[in-house]
Design a protein around this motif. Structure first.
Motif, short mmCIF file in Angstrom:
data_model
loop_
_atom_site.label_atom_id
_atom_site.label_comp_id
_atom_site.label_asym_id
_atom_site.label_seq_id
_atom_site.Cartn_x
_atom_site.Cartn_y
_atom_site.Cartn_z
N ALA A 133 0.84 -1.20 0.00
CA ALA A 133 0.00 0.00 0.00
C ALA A 133 0.87 1.25 0.00
CB ALA A 133 -0.92 0.01 1.22
N ASP A 134 2.11 1.12 0.46
CA ASP A 134 3.07 2.21 0.51
C ASP A 134 2.54 3.44 1.24
OD1 ASP A 134 4.34 1.25 -2.69
OD2 ASP A 134 5.18 0.85 -0.74
N SER A 135 1.77 3.17 2.24
CA SER A 135 1.33 4.13 3.26
C SER A 135 0.66 5.40 2.77
CB SER A 135 2.50 4.48 4.18
OG SER A 135 2.84 3.37 4.96
N SER A 136 1.39 6.26 2.09
CA SER A 136 0.85 7.59 1.79
C SER A 136 -0.06 7.63 0.57
CB SER A 136 2.00 8.58 1.58
OG SER A 136 2.81 8.18 0.49
N ASP A 137 -0.04 6.59 -0.26
CA ASP A 137 -0.81 6.61 -1.50
C ASP A 137 -1.81 5.46 -1.50
OD1 ASP A 137 -1.86 6.83 -3.99
OD2 ASP A 137 0.01 6.53 -5.09
N VAL A 138 -3.02 5.74 -1.02
CA VAL A 138 -4.03 4.68 -0.90
C VAL A 138 -4.51 4.19 -2.26
CG1 VAL A 138 -4.82 5.44 1.35
CG2 VAL A 138 -5.90 6.38 -0.68
N SER A 139 -4.27 4.98 -3.32
CA SER A 139 -4.72 4.57 -4.65
C SER A 139 -3.98 3.34 -5.15
CB SER A 139 -4.53 5.72 -5.65
OG SER A 139 -3.16 6.00 -5.85
N ARG A 140 -2.84 3.03 -4.55
CA ARG A 140 -2.04 1.89 -5.01
C ARG A 140 -2.80 0.57 -4.87
NH1 ARG A 140 3.52 2.50 -5.75
NH2 ARG A 140 4.31 4.58 -5.31
N THR A 141 -3.72 0.50 -3.95
CA THR A 141 -4.44 -0.75 -3.73
C THR A 141 -5.82 -0.77 -4.39
OG1 THR A 141 -5.31 0.07 -1.62
CG2 THR A 141 -3.27 -1.20 -1.55
N HIS A 142 -6.21 0.33 -5.05
CA HIS A 142 -7.55 0.39 -5.60
C HIS A 142 -7.77 -0.57 -6.76
CE1 HIS A 142 -8.72 4.63 -3.89
NE2 HIS A 142 -8.54 3.71 -2.97
N GLY A 143 -6.71 -0.84 -7.51
CA GLY A 143 -6.88 -1.67 -8.70
C GLY A 143 -6.43 -3.10 -8.53
N ILE A 144 -6.46 -3.60 -7.31
CA ILE A 144 -6.01 -4.97 -7.08
C ILE A 144 -6.90 -5.96 -7.84
CG2 ILE A 144 -5.87 -6.81 -5.35
CD1 ILE A 144 -4.79 -4.82 -3.38
N LYS A 145 -6.26 -6.73 -8.70
CA LYS A 145 -6.96 -7.76 -9.46
C LYS A 145 -6.10 -9.03 -9.45
CE LYS A 145 -10.41 -5.18 -10.84
NZ LYS A 145 -11.80 -5.45 -10.37
N THR A 146 -6.75 -10.16 -9.51
CA THR A 146 -6.02 -11.43 -9.55
C THR A 146 -6.44 -12.22 -10.78
OG1 THR A 146 -7.70 -12.48 -8.14
CG2 THR A 146 -5.76 -11.55 -7.05
N MET A 147 -5.59 -13.14 -11.19
CA MET A 147 -5.87 -13.93 -12.39
C MET A 147 -7.02 -14.90 -12.16
SD MET A 147 -3.24 -16.34 -14.58
CE MET A 147 -2.20 -14.91 -14.90
N HIS A 148 -7.05 -15.49 -10.95
CA HIS A 148 -8.11 -16.44 -10.61
C HIS A 148 -8.98 -15.87 -9.49
CE1 HIS A 148 -4.55 -18.83 -12.00
NE2 HIS A 148 -5.46 -19.41 -12.73
N LYS A 149 -9.93 -16.64 -9.10
CA LYS A 149 -10.76 -16.28 -7.95
C LYS A 149 -9.87 -16.06 -6.74
CE LYS A 149 -14.10 -18.44 -4.84
NZ LYS A 149 -14.89 -19.67 -4.60
N LEU A 150 -10.13 -15.01 -5.98
CA LEU A 150 -9.32 -14.71 -4.79
C LEU A 150 -9.79 -15.56 -3.61
CD1 LEU A 150 -7.07 -13.00 -3.54
CD2 LEU A 150 -8.80 -11.29 -2.95
N GLY A 151 -8.87 -16.37 -3.08
CA GLY A 151 -9.21 -17.20 -1.92
C GLY A 151 -9.05 -16.47 -0.62
#
Length: 217
Positions: A118-136
């Motif tokens: 997340a790198d603390s100061s930039d919350v946008s870094r985690t907004h586009g989290i996508k995975t190739m398969h279903k997330l367990g």
């Protein structure tokens, strides 16, 4: 006390690993949200990694994420634990590890372990989290390092979106969120306040571990 935590694969094979008895709760299908609290010598990371490996073996085409405040911290910590656990648990023929980018991939691409910061100061870094398969599931590692609860909550919200079926809008049934942290000395630190709230939340399980839990290992 120890137990052999494990899951059954689609072909009927039972995959097991030896873990502290207190960590048994993490394998309960009803335990979706777990706060794993303890010092640096209580096995939080190692047991989290073993849980992920067993789950990925038992549920092909399922991805997992390690999420940390600072991506730069991964190589010498969680990634190193993943590589070590794969070899120690006898899964080296089932997983391929890569340093660029940091990844661990199941044989034939049947699941991946991602490492996000997340790198603390930039919350946008985690907004586009996508995975190739279903997330367990996801492991929030060293969560006390998140700069504030706002940054932590933003990352959590990004993860939760992956547990919703885009077709029905309903939450999927089999997922896990594990929040690991080393409690700061100050009781007013945001992560300690957050954990205190979760102890009274029926949707969360709070597991306190110490070095005594891993003495057999």
């Amino acid at each position: 006390m120890t137990f052999s935590g494990g899951e059954r694969t689609p072909d009927g094979t039972v995959v097991t690993v030896s873990m502290p008895e207190r960590f048994r709760i993490a394998f309960d299908p009803k335990c979706h949200q777990l706060a794993n609290v303890g010092g640096r010598d209580c096995g939080k990371t190692k047991n989290g990694v073993l849980l992920i490996l067993v789950m990925m073996m038992a549920h092909p085409d399922t991805d997992w994420i390690f999420l940390k405040a600072h991506f730069s911290d991964f190589r010498a910590t969680d990634y190193s634990e993943v590589v070590s656990a794969i070899n120690e648990a006898g899964f080296s023929s089932e997983f391929t590890v890569c340093q660029t980018p940091l990844r661990a991939t199941r044989r034939n691409g049947a699941g991946m372990i991602y490492f996000y910061g997340a790198d603390s100061s930039d919350v946008s870094r985690t907004h586009g989290i996508k995975t190739m398969h279903k997330l367990g599931g996801v492991v929030f590692s060293e969560s006390q390092q998140f700069r504030s609860q706002n940054v932590f909550d933003e990352a959590m919200a990004s993860i939760r979106r992956n547990f919703t079926d885009p077709k029905t809008g309903r939450e999927t049934s089999d997922w896990k969120i594990i929040v690991q942290f080393n409690p700061p000395k100050s009781s007013s630190h945001w992560i300690n306040v957050w954990a205190l709230q979760k102890r009274n939340d029926p949707d969360w399980t709070v597991l306190d571990m110490t070095y005594l839990d891993i003495l057999p290992f």
